[in-house]
Design a protein around this motif. Structure first.
Motif, PDB file in Angstrom:
ATOM      1  N   LEU A   1       0.800  -1.265   0.140  1.00 20.03           N
ATOM      2  CA  LEU A   1       0.010   0.247   0.022  1.00 20.03           C
ATOM      3  C   LEU A   1       0.847   1.338  -0.036  1.00 20.03           C
ATOM      4  O   LEU A   1       0.551   2.193  -0.424  1.00 20.03           O
ATOM      5  N   VAL A   2       2.183   1.226   0.749  1.00 21.93           N
ATOM      6  CA  VAL A   2       2.908   2.334   0.506  1.00 21.93           C
ATOM      7  C   VAL A   2       3.495   2.553  -0.943  1.00 21.93           C
ATOM      8  O   VAL A   2       3.419   3.856  -1.124  1.00 21.93           O
ATOM      9  N   THR A   3       3.286   1.701  -1.579  1.00 22.24           N
ATOM     10  CA  THR A   3       3.846   2.022  -3.216  1.00 22.24           C
ATOM     11  C   THR A   3       2.723   2.909  -3.733  1.00 22.24           C
ATOM     12  O   THR A   3       2.852   3.791  -4.662  1.00 22.24           O
ATOM     13  N   SER A   4       1.263   2.660  -3.525  1.00 20.44           N
ATOM     14  CA  SER A   4       0.307   3.204  -4.097  1.00 20.44           C
ATOM     15  C   SER A   4       0.406   4.658  -3.516  1.00 20.44           C
ATOM     16  O   SER A   4       0.204   5.786  -4.184  1.00 20.44           O
ATOM     17  N   ILE A   5       0.636   4.981  -2.223  1.00 17.66           N
ATOM     18  CA  ILE A   5       0.545   6.218  -1.525  1.00 17.66           C
ATOM     19  C   ILE A   5       1.853   7.019  -2.062  1.00 17.66           C
ATOM     20  O   ILE A   5       1.556   8.275  -2.348  1.00 17.66           O
ATOM     21  N   LEU A   6       3.007   6.288  -2.516  1.00 17.98           N
ATOM     22  CA  LEU A   6       4.085   6.898  -3.144  1.00 17.98           C
ATOM     23  C   LEU A   6       3.687   7.495  -4.579  1.00 17.98           C
ATOM     24  O   LEU A   6       4.074   8.742  -4.934  1.00 17.98           O
ATOM     25  N   GLY A   7       3.129   6.458  -5.274  1.00 21.74           N
ATOM     26  CA  GLY A   7       2.665   7.068  -6.453  1.00 21.74           C
ATOM     27  C   GLY A   7       1.699   8.129  -6.367  1.00 21.74           C
ATOM     28  O   GLY A   7       1.963   8.980  -7.505  1.00 21.74           O
ATOM     29  N   ILE A   8       0.616   8.334  -5.780  1.00 23.12           N
ATOM     30  CA  ILE A   8      -0.057   9.339  -5.553  1.00 23.12           C
ATOM     31  C   ILE A   8       0.572  10.644  -5.276  1.00 23.12           C
ATOM     32  O   ILE A   8       0.474  11.779  -5.954  1.00 23.12           O
ATOM     33  N   LEU A   9       1.494  10.480  -4.130  1.00 31.88           N
ATOM     34  CA  LEU A   9       2.475  11.618  -3.930  1.00 31.88           C
ATOM     35  C   LEU A   9       3.056  12.197  -4.961  1.00 31.88           C
ATOM     36  O   LEU A   9       3.009  13.596  -5.379  1.00 31.88           O
ATOM     37  N   LEU A  10       3.694  11.450  -5.598  1.00 34.45           N
ATOM     38  CA  LEU A  10       4.777  11.620  -6.722  1.00 34.45           C
ATOM     39  C   LEU A  10       3.773  12.500  -7.919  1.00 34.45           C
ATOM     40  O   LEU A  10       4.261  13.381  -8.525  1.00 34.45           O
ATOM     41  N   SER A  11       2.632  11.604  -8.212  1.00 30.79           N
ATOM     42  CA  SER A  11       1.752  12.406  -9.275  1.00 30.79           C
ATOM     43  C   SER A  11       1.245  13.716  -8.777  1.00 30.79           C
ATOM     44  O   SER A  11       1.360  14.514  -9.926  1.00 30.79           O
ATOM     45  N   VAL A  12       0.974  13.895  -7.512  1.00 30.56           N
ATOM     46  CA  VAL A  12       0.250  15.362  -7.306  1.00 30.56           C
ATOM     47  C   VAL A  12       1.612  16.179  -7.538  1.00 30.56           C
ATOM     48  O   VAL A  12       1.556  17.343  -7.832  1.00 30.56           O
ATOM     49  N   THR A  13       2.520  15.993  -6.898  1.00 34.74           N
ATOM     50  CA  THR A  13       3.718  16.634  -7.045  1.00 34.74           C
ATOM     51  C   THR A  13       4.249  17.086  -8.253  1.00 34.74           C
ATOM     52  O   THR A  13       4.537  18.352  -8.624  1.00 34.74           O
ATOM     53  N   THR A  14       4.140  16.227  -9.005  1.00 37.72           N
ATOM     54  CA  THR A  14       4.713  16.237 -10.551  1.00 37.72           C
ATOM     55  C   THR A  14       3.905  17.141 -11.186  1.00 37.72           C
ATOM     56  O   THR A  14       4.157  18.074 -11.914  1.00 37.72           O
ATOM     57  N   ASN A  15       2.388  16.957 -11.041  1.00 31.72           N
ATOM     58  CA  ASN A  15       1.333  17.976 -11.610  1.00 31.72           C
ATOM     59  C   ASN A  15       1.803  19.388 -11.084  1.00 31.72           C
ATOM     60  O   ASN A  15       1.413  20.426 -12.032  1.00 31.72           O
ATOM     61  N   LEU A  16       1.754  19.658  -9.656  1.00 30.56           N
ATOM     62  CA  LEU A  16       1.913  21.089  -9.408  1.00 30.56           C
ATOM     63  C   LEU A  16       3.153  21.554  -9.878  1.00 30.56           C
ATOM     64  O   LEU A  16       3.348  22.641 -10.027  1.00 30.56           O
ATOM     65  N   PHE A  17       4.346  20.734 -10.160  1.00 32.24           N
ATOM     66  CA  PHE A  17       5.456  21.471 -10.473  1.00 32.24           C
ATOM     67  C   PHE A  17       5.536  21.798 -11.948  1.00 32.24           C
ATOM     68  O   PHE A  17       5.889  22.609 -12.412  1.00 32.24           O
ATOM     69  N   ASN A  18       4.681  20.772 -12.695  1.00 32.40           N
ATOM     70  CA  ASN A  18       4.418  21.178 -14.186  1.00 32.40           C
ATOM     71  C   ASN A  18       3.584  22.363 -14.479  1.00 32.40           C
ATOM     72  O   ASN A  18       3.761  23.017 -15.424  1.00 32.40           O
ATOM     73  N   SER A  19       2.706  22.571 -13.468  1.00 39.50           N
ATOM     74  CA  SER A  19       2.048  23.933 -13.335  1.00 39.50           C
ATOM     75  C   SER A  19       2.926  25.010 -13.165  1.00 39.50           C
ATOM     76  O   SER A  19       2.549  25.936 -13.893  1.00 39.50           O
TER      77      SER A  19
END
Length: 265
Positions: free
Chosen positions: A220-238
């Motif tokens: 489950l930590v892997t899914s949480i890490l994937g979500i965190l990286l996805s959100v952070t990448t979206n914010l950085f791309n914006s």
């Protein structure tokens, strides 16, 4: 054939189970670094366009009436003046006003070469236009000179910025997929442990369940890490949006060229 496929899948599962999170984090760090480099390259393009605008409007303020000179000649003088003052004079007088960091970054990112190529291409496209012609399509010309410029369209003159930027836009979704994949892989490796449970032996059953729950928690930590990286990448791309910045550059450069065209008789 089925045995071969199963061996390949199990080999992939073994590698992914131990290295998936590290790969995701490494990919995120690489993506942030590459996106930053692309954004900085485009930012330096905007810097040169601003310097050109600054000298253009300063010259227009000093002139009371439209000029009776040919448009290509007038434009050439403005572009060469901009290039000379922002690169040649800075290099000549840098002992008085040190700017070693900026000079180094310009050399690494080929900013000076890109600016020289930009001037040559602009003059090449506009060389044969005169006042008998209709106003050139400045917006299309601006897009062409920037897109065809190898110093500006490639990071370090090597890495294609457009292709990399498109790939980086896909990363948030890939991080989500990677997190879900890691969860399923963790479940896949943890479930076989339950086959060794003996309900008559409470101590052994507790150990097996503890190990199973620990692996499920890791999955489950892997899914949480994937979500965190996805959100952070979206914010950085914006925040670092080279495409939006490129549109601004093209608009401002084409507007400046249109002003020069209108100013010349």
């Amino acid at each position: 054939m089925n045995d071969l496929i199963q061996q390949i899948v199990m080999g992939f599962v073994g590698i992914a189970n131990s290295a998936l999170m590290s790969i995701m984090v490494l990919t995120f760090v690489t993506a942030v670094a590459l996106r930053s480099l692309i954004y900085y390259t485009v930012l330096r393009e905007l810097w040169f366009v601003r310097e050109f605008e600054k000298r253009l409007y300063s010259k227009l303020d000093a002139e009371n009436e439209p000029q009776t000179v040919a448009f290509p000649s007038y434009l050439r003088k403005l572009l060469e003046k901009t290039y000379y003052e922002v690169f040649e004079l800075r290099s000549r007088y840098r002992r008085r006003n040190p700017d070693f960091i900026m000079s180094l970054s310009d050399r690494v990112f080929l900013i000076q070469d890109g600016a020289a190529r930009l001037i040559r291409d602009t003059l090449k496209f506009l060389r044969y236009h005169d006042r008998q012609d209709q106003s050139p399509a400045m917006i299309d010309i601006s897009k062409n000179v920037f897109n065809s410029n190898p110093a500006f369209s490639r990071v370090f003159g090597i890495v294609p910025a457009s292709a990399c930027n498109s790939l980086l836009e896909m990363l948030p979704g890939l991080f989500i997929i990677g997190g879900i994949l890691g969860t399923f892989i963790g479940m896949m490796t943890a479930l076989p442990q339950l086959s060794g449970m003996d309900l008559a032996n409470a101590e052994q059953t507790k150990k097996i369940m503890d190990g199973f729950l620990a692996q499920m928690s890791h999955a489950l930590v892997t899914s949480i890490l994937g979500i965190l990286l996805s959100v952070t990448t979206n914010l950085f791309n914006s925040v670092c949006d080279p495409e939006g910045l490129f549109v601004t550059i093209v608009d401002r450069y084409s507007s400046a060229l249109t002003v020069v065209w209108t100013r010349c008789h």
